[in-house]
Write an enzyme that holds these catalytic residues in place. Sequence first.
Site, PDB file in Angstrom:
ATOM      1  N   ASP A   1       0.927  -1.159  -0.053  1.00 46.72           N
ATOM      2  CA  ASP A   1       0.060  -0.117  -0.160  1.00 46.72           C
ATOM      3  C   ASP A   1       0.887   1.209  -0.017  1.00 46.72           C
ATOM      4  O   ASP A   1       2.088   1.083   0.170  1.00 46.72           O
ATOM      5  CB  ASP A   1      -0.698  -0.073   1.249  1.00 46.72           C
ATOM      6  CG  ASP A   1      -1.463   1.365   1.601  1.00 46.72           C
ATOM      7  OD1 ASP A   1      -2.089   1.816   0.692  1.00 46.72           O
ATOM      8  OD2 ASP A   1      -1.523   2.078   2.527  1.00 46.72           O
TER       9      ASP A   1
ATOM     10  N   ASP B   1      -0.396   5.023   0.853  1.00 48.47           N
ATOM     11  CA  ASP B   1      -0.746   6.161   1.861  1.00 48.47           C
ATOM     12  C   ASP B   1      -0.850   5.394   3.191  1.00 48.47           C
ATOM     13  O   ASP B   1      -1.272   4.509   3.597  1.00 48.47           O
ATOM     14  CB  ASP B   1      -2.171   6.645   1.713  1.00 48.47           C
ATOM     15  CG  ASP B   1      -2.046   7.509   0.301  1.00 48.47           C
ATOM     16  OD1 ASP B   1      -1.129   8.345   0.311  1.00 48.47           O
ATOM     17  OD2 ASP B   1      -2.483   7.147  -0.676  1.00 48.47           O
TER      18      ASP B   1
HETATM   19  C1  XBP Z   1      -5.469   5.992   0.638  1.00 50.08           C
HETATM   20  C2  XBP Z   1      -6.532   6.883   0.492  1.00 50.08           C
HETATM   21  C3  XBP Z   1      -6.304   8.024  -0.366  1.00 50.08           C
HETATM   22  C4  XBP Z   1      -5.572   8.902  -0.166  1.00 50.08           C
HETATM   23  C5  XBP Z   1      -5.708  10.201  -0.933  1.00 50.08           C
HETATM   24  O1  XBP Z   1      -5.934   4.825   1.345  1.00 50.08           O
HETATM   25  O2  XBP Z   1      -7.689   6.809   1.140  1.00 50.08           O
HETATM   26  O3  XBP Z   1      -7.570   8.453  -0.641  1.00 50.08           O
HETATM   27  O4  XBP Z   1      -6.111   9.556   1.235  1.00 50.08           O
HETATM   28  O5  XBP Z   1      -5.289   9.785  -2.361  1.00 50.08           O
HETATM   29  P1  XBP Z   1      -5.087   3.581   1.116  1.00 50.08           P
HETATM   30  P2  XBP Z   1      -6.227  10.509  -3.360  1.00 50.08           P
HETATM   31  O6  XBP Z   1      -3.716   3.725   1.859  1.00 50.08           O
HETATM   32  O7  XBP Z   1      -5.830   2.323   1.909  1.00 50.08           O
HETATM   33  O8  XBP Z   1      -4.776   3.066  -0.276  1.00 50.08           O
HETATM   34  O9  XBP Z   1      -6.388  11.954  -3.009  1.00 50.08           O
HETATM   35  O10 XBP Z   1      -5.160  10.635  -4.718  1.00 50.08           O
HETATM   36  O11 XBP Z   1      -7.373   9.665  -3.525  1.00 50.08           O
HETATM   37 MG    MG Z   2      -2.768   3.119   3.479  1.00 51.68          MG
END
Ligand code: XBP
Ligand code: MG
Length: 253
Positions: A9, A11
């Site tokens: 993953d 973020d």
């Molecule tokens: C991460 C997210 C993303 C980020 C923002 O989830 O939910 O939406 O917060 O990115 P995960 P965008 O770590 O579970 O993948 O603004 O590009 O959507």
């Molecule tokens: Mg995440």
Amino acid sequence: MSLKALIFDVDGTLADTEMNGHRVAYNRAFESLGVDWNWSKQRYGELLAVTGGKERMKFFVENYHPELPADRPLQELIAEIYITKTEIFKEMLLTGLIPLRSGVARIFTEAREAGIRLAIATTTAPSNVQYLLSSNLGEDVLDWFDIIAAGDIVENKKPSPEIYQLVLEKMALKADQCVAFEDSENGCLSATGAGLPVIITVTSYTRNEPFIGAGLVLDQLGDPGQPVELIEDPQGTFNEPMLTIDYLLRNFG
Ligand code: XBP
Ligand code: MG
């Protein structure tokens, strides 16, 4: 040994992007487009229940009933904010504001040396992944990954398992030949839903989530001089200062 690939993953897992990254970029985008919204640290923590920025904004409007500009349909407004936010976030990444978490660069290198393949499975936009990785590790880092599966490439974002299923299909691997790395409950549900063993490194937003089915829960991957804190170890096998490929081969291989 059957461990063939690590799937990450982005973020929260590769970098602590949410509180001082995406949240700030969204607030700046609201301001620059004259939208009278502001996401506090606490409010953003609540909004993280929904993955994906466009989906999160829709959830915010539907559940918190903020003021809406009269002259623009919601879908159009969300699309415009998303484009502006992605540009702002790109600038933040390019100025080096967002470092990788401890152990991330090390585990990439160890995996490559051991012939273990790397992939990405994330809900964020593809450009965010590219700039995060290249601003920290240089342009060539993008070649280290067999597939960078990101954003709207699947219909349903995490906690749906679709993004991980896509990665497994593209890599022609079975779930038990891989380990997923996540930081959140939604990510854990997505990975376990695809049948993958999952290792969690928590963030300040996700620390108290349940992580049912996770193989290991740590506070970080760790580096020499930066030992990990063990949070959950259902197998009872983790007795190391940091997570290494050697440990993964012994216990997830
Ligand atoms: C991460 C997210 C993303 C980020 C923002 O989830 O939910 O939406 O917060 O990115 P995960 P965008 O770590 O579970 O993948 O603004 O590009 O959507
Ligand atoms: Mg995440």
